[in-house]
Design a protein around this motif. Structure first.
Motif, mmCIF file in Angstrom:
data_model
loop_
_atom_site.group_PDB
_atom_site.id
_atom_site.type_symbol
_atom_site.label_atom_id
_atom_site.label_comp_id
_atom_site.label_asym_id
_atom_site.label_seq_id
_atom_site.Cartn_x
_atom_site.Cartn_y
_atom_site.Cartn_z
ATOM 1 N N SER A 63 -15.296 -24.400 19.112
ATOM 2 C CA SER A 63 -15.971 -23.111 18.908
ATOM 3 C C SER A 63 -15.002 -22.004 18.515
ATOM 4 O O SER A 63 -15.058 -20.884 19.032
ATOM 5 C CB SER A 63 -16.743 -22.711 20.169
ATOM 6 O OG SER A 63 -17.775 -23.623 20.428
ATOM 7 N N GLY A 245 -16.296 -23.630 13.092
ATOM 8 C CA GLY A 245 -16.887 -23.626 14.422
ATOM 9 C C GLY A 245 -17.712 -22.408 14.754
ATOM 10 O O GLY A 245 -18.580 -22.460 15.625
ATOM 11 N N THR A 246 -17.433 -21.278 14.085
ATOM 12 C CA THR A 246 -18.144 -20.042 14.396
ATOM 13 C C THR A 246 -18.482 -19.283 13.128
ATOM 14 O O THR A 246 -17.922 -19.528 12.056
ATOM 15 C CB THR A 246 -17.284 -19.113 15.292
ATOM 16 O OG1 THR A 246 -16.104 -18.727 14.576
ATOM 17 C CG2 THR A 246 -16.917 -19.782 16.599
ATOM 18 N N ILE A 265 -22.006 -21.119 15.554
ATOM 19 C CA ILE A 265 -22.578 -22.032 14.556
ATOM 20 C C ILE A 265 -21.783 -21.863 13.272
ATOM 21 O O ILE A 265 -21.679 -20.757 12.737
ATOM 22 C CB ILE A 265 -24.065 -21.739 14.287
ATOM 23 C CG1 ILE A 265 -24.870 -21.784 15.581
ATOM 24 C CG2 ILE A 265 -24.628 -22.746 13.277
ATOM 25 C CD1 ILE A 265 -26.324 -21.389 15.419
ATOM 26 N N ARG A 268 -19.274 -27.124 10.885
ATOM 27 C CA ARG A 268 -19.360 -28.381 11.613
ATOM 28 C C ARG A 268 -20.760 -28.629 12.183
ATOM 29 O O ARG A 268 -21.153 -29.781 12.368
ATOM 30 C CB ARG A 268 -18.331 -28.414 12.745
ATOM 31 C CG ARG A 268 -16.920 -28.669 12.250
ATOM 32 C CD ARG A 268 -15.965 -28.948 13.384
ATOM 33 N NE ARG A 268 -14.643 -29.322 12.885
ATOM 34 C CZ ARG A 268 -13.608 -29.604 13.661
ATOM 35 N NH1 ARG A 268 -13.740 -29.561 14.982
ATOM 36 N NH2 ARG A 268 -12.441 -29.928 13.136
ATOM 37 N N SER A 269 -21.495 -27.557 12.468
ATOM 38 C CA SER A 269 -22.867 -27.710 12.973
ATOM 39 C C SER A 269 -23.741 -28.412 11.939
ATOM 40 O O SER A 269 -24.559 -29.275 12.284
ATOM 41 C CB SER A 269 -23.457 -26.341 13.324
ATOM 42 O OG SER A 269 -22.679 -25.685 14.298
ATOM 43 N N ASN A 272 -22.679 -32.105 11.830
ATOM 44 C CA ASN A 272 -23.165 -32.847 13.001
ATOM 45 C C ASN A 272 -24.654 -33.163 12.902
ATOM 46 O O ASN A 272 -25.099 -34.241 13.302
ATOM 47 C CB ASN A 272 -22.892 -32.052 14.288
ATOM 48 C CG ASN A 272 -21.438 -32.128 14.716
ATOM 49 O OD1 ASN A 272 -20.794 -33.165 14.554
ATOM 50 N ND2 ASN A 272 -20.919 -31.047 15.270
ATOM 51 N N THR A 273 -25.428 -32.226 12.356
ATOM 52 C CA THR A 273 -26.870 -32.474 12.189
ATOM 53 C C THR A 273 -27.114 -33.590 11.177
ATOM 54 O O THR A 273 -27.958 -34.472 11.387
ATOM 55 C CB THR A 273 -27.594 -31.194 11.744
ATOM 56 O OG1 THR A 273 -27.330 -30.147 12.679
ATOM 57 C CG2 THR A 273 -29.101 -31.419 11.667
ATOM 58 N N THR A 312 -30.502 -26.919 10.251
ATOM 59 C CA THR A 312 -29.436 -26.109 10.832
ATOM 60 C C THR A 312 -29.447 -24.696 10.270
ATOM 61 O O THR A 312 -29.121 -23.729 10.972
ATOM 62 C CB THR A 312 -28.058 -26.755 10.587
ATOM 63 O OG1 THR A 312 -28.102 -28.118 11.015
ATOM 64 C CG2 THR A 312 -26.962 -26.042 11.354
ATOM 65 N N TRP A 316 -29.004 -21.119 12.057
ATOM 66 C CA TRP A 316 -27.930 -20.218 11.637
ATOM 67 C C TRP A 316 -28.474 -18.846 11.234
ATOM 68 O O TRP A 316 -27.926 -17.805 11.634
ATOM 69 C CB TRP A 316 -27.163 -20.843 10.471
ATOM 70 C CG TRP A 316 -25.994 -20.013 10.024
ATOM 71 C CD1 TRP A 316 -24.746 -19.945 10.601
ATOM 72 C CD2 TRP A 316 -25.964 -19.110 8.910
ATOM 73 N NE1 TRP A 316 -23.950 -19.064 9.915
ATOM 74 C CE2 TRP A 316 -24.664 -18.537 8.869
ATOM 75 C CE3 TRP A 316 -26.895 -18.742 7.940
ATOM 76 C CZ2 TRP A 316 -24.281 -17.612 7.901
ATOM 77 C CZ3 TRP A 316 -26.516 -17.811 6.983
ATOM 78 C CH2 TRP A 316 -25.227 -17.265 6.962
#
Length: 426
Positions: A63, A245-246, A265, A268-269, A272-273, A312, A316
């Motif tokens: 994060s 990460g952010t 978010i 990488r979010s 990952n989804t 995502t 976001w």
């Protein structure tokens, strides 16, 4: 006190000035990549002479904050070595960015009733007012971070501070020295971070044998990149640094930073989804995300990737709306959004900001325009290498500007705003 710390830094710098002291290293330790820029200061100009970049492992960051110091140091060494080889010089002074949801940046206004309104206001009185603002801001930041972490003993430290505006008896002034009046309202942007995060950055600098001259909240660094040295800038925009990460957001109004917000978010979010929805590895998902527009990707696969990204994106966009909604002291938000960071490379993200209705409940006067920040738009910084060529290097360029502010300040002695800003910087 903050002012004493700054004066000690200047004194140390003045007494130990040696060849090479005009070289600054900007180190952007991102979740996905470490980026190192080596630059030389020439008068008011900053010239980038070396660029280095190294990919981070999944476990190195969490994060936006350092999770594995040894792993991050190794990546920083590789990025620095690349930049130093190109520059032909080794920097001694480094500025490192700090990000993450626990970095709190906000603009506070303090109203000070002067006991002697007929006496002209002087610099010592302004320093007293500034310290009152910072003390109040530190208490608020500590309380907020303690609430979010569940740790009442959390220790915070001021990382950035900048003057936004001064009003005397309701009248805005650029230089308050010599004015009479009873009510002085001072707006100052301050950013605080937990000591544990700052301690990790100090350890990284120590391991790299570099002198850490400043730690900068990354959205503040981005704002410094576009504002440059113009004390009277009327620049107004929302800046969004979409990292791995952010997502870090800064609102700049008439050249002043109204505040910064961060939420966890980033790029990488999305990856990952994709990995979860398609039951594939993280590395495979990252390749698909980056190459989604490649004509060799099957239409059926492309459709699945787009659906995962869209899922995502909804979250976001809600994060962006929530973050901007917290700027409740602003009558109207700027109608321009400028993007940077690796996550902003995602075309679907830019398109979603441009076309969806996420902004309707926010105080915009019209749909905001959206574009990525170009390195050519960064004030006063020239890339001699032509390698810091896109929006992913803007944060690192902003760190160079913070380094310049810290080391050199400005020669414009007539501008109290700049003089006070030099006092405020650490």
């Amino acid at each position: 006190m903050v002012l004493d710390t700054f004066k000690q830094t200047l004194s140390k710098f003045a007494t130990k000035s040696k060849p090479g002291d005009d070289v600054i290293v900007g180190l952007d330790i991102g979740t996905e990549y470490v980026k190192a820029l080596i630059a030389r200061v020439k008068g008011d100009a900053i010239e980038i002479m070396g660029v280095g970049r190294m990919h981070q492992e999944l476990a190195d960051m969490h994060s936006g904050a350092i999770a594995d110091i040894a792993g991050v140091v190794k990546n920083c060494e590789a990025a620095l070595a690349e930049a130093e080889t190109e520059a032909g010089v080794r920097g001694k002074h480094v500025v490192i960015g700090i990000a993450g949801e626990l970095v709190k940046g906000v603009t506070h206004t303090i109203r000070y009733r002067r006991p002697q309104p007929d006496r002209p206001l002087d610099e010592s009185e302004m320093e007293f007012i500034i310290e009152k603002v910072q003390t109040r801001a530190a208490a608020k930041a500590q309380k907020q971070i303690a609430l979010e972490t569940g740790n009442d003993d959390v220790e915070v430290k001021l990382v950035n501070s900048a003057l936004v505006s001064i009003h005397i008896d309701g009248y805005k002034v650029s230089n308050p020295i010599g004015f009479q009046g009873k009510d002085v309202a001072v707006q100052i942007y301050t950013a605080f971070a937990p000591m544990v995060h700052i301690g990790a950055l100090e350890r990284v600098a120590d391991e790299l044998a570099l002198e850490l001259i400043a730690v900068a909240a990354e959205p503040f660094a981005v704002s410094r990149s576009v504002l440059g040295t113009d004390a009277n800038s009327s620049f107004t925009a929302i800046l969004a640094d979409v990292g791995g990460g952010t997502t870090d957001i800064a609102v700049v109004n008439d050249g002043g930073v109204e505040g910064t917000k961060m939420f966890g978010i980033g790029g990488r979010s999305f990856t990952n989804t994709i990995a979860g929805d398609m039951n594939i590895s993280y590395d495979q998902a990252e390749k698909l995300k980056v190459n989604i527009d490649n004509e060799h990707v099957k239409e059926s696969v492309k459709k699945d990737v787009e659906q995962a990204i869209d899922k995502t994106l909804e979250v976001w966009l809600a994060g962006v709306e929530l973050a901007l909604g917290e700027f409740d002291s602003i009558d109207h938000l700027p109608n321009r959004i400028l993007l940077c960071g690796g996550g902003a490379s995602l075309e679907q993200l830019v398109k979603a900001l441009e076309t969806r209705q996420w902004y309707k409940e926010l105080p915009f006067t019209k749909r905001p325009s959206v574009q990525r920040i170009r390195p050519s738009e960064v004030a006063g910084i020239t890339d001699m290498t032509a390698k810091a060529s896109d929006h992913t290097y803007i944060t690192a360029m902003g760190l160079l500007r913070v380094g310049y502010d810290t080391m050199i300040g400005t020669s414009n002695a007539d501008s109290l705003k700049e003089k006070l800003n030099r006092m405020l910087r650490i």
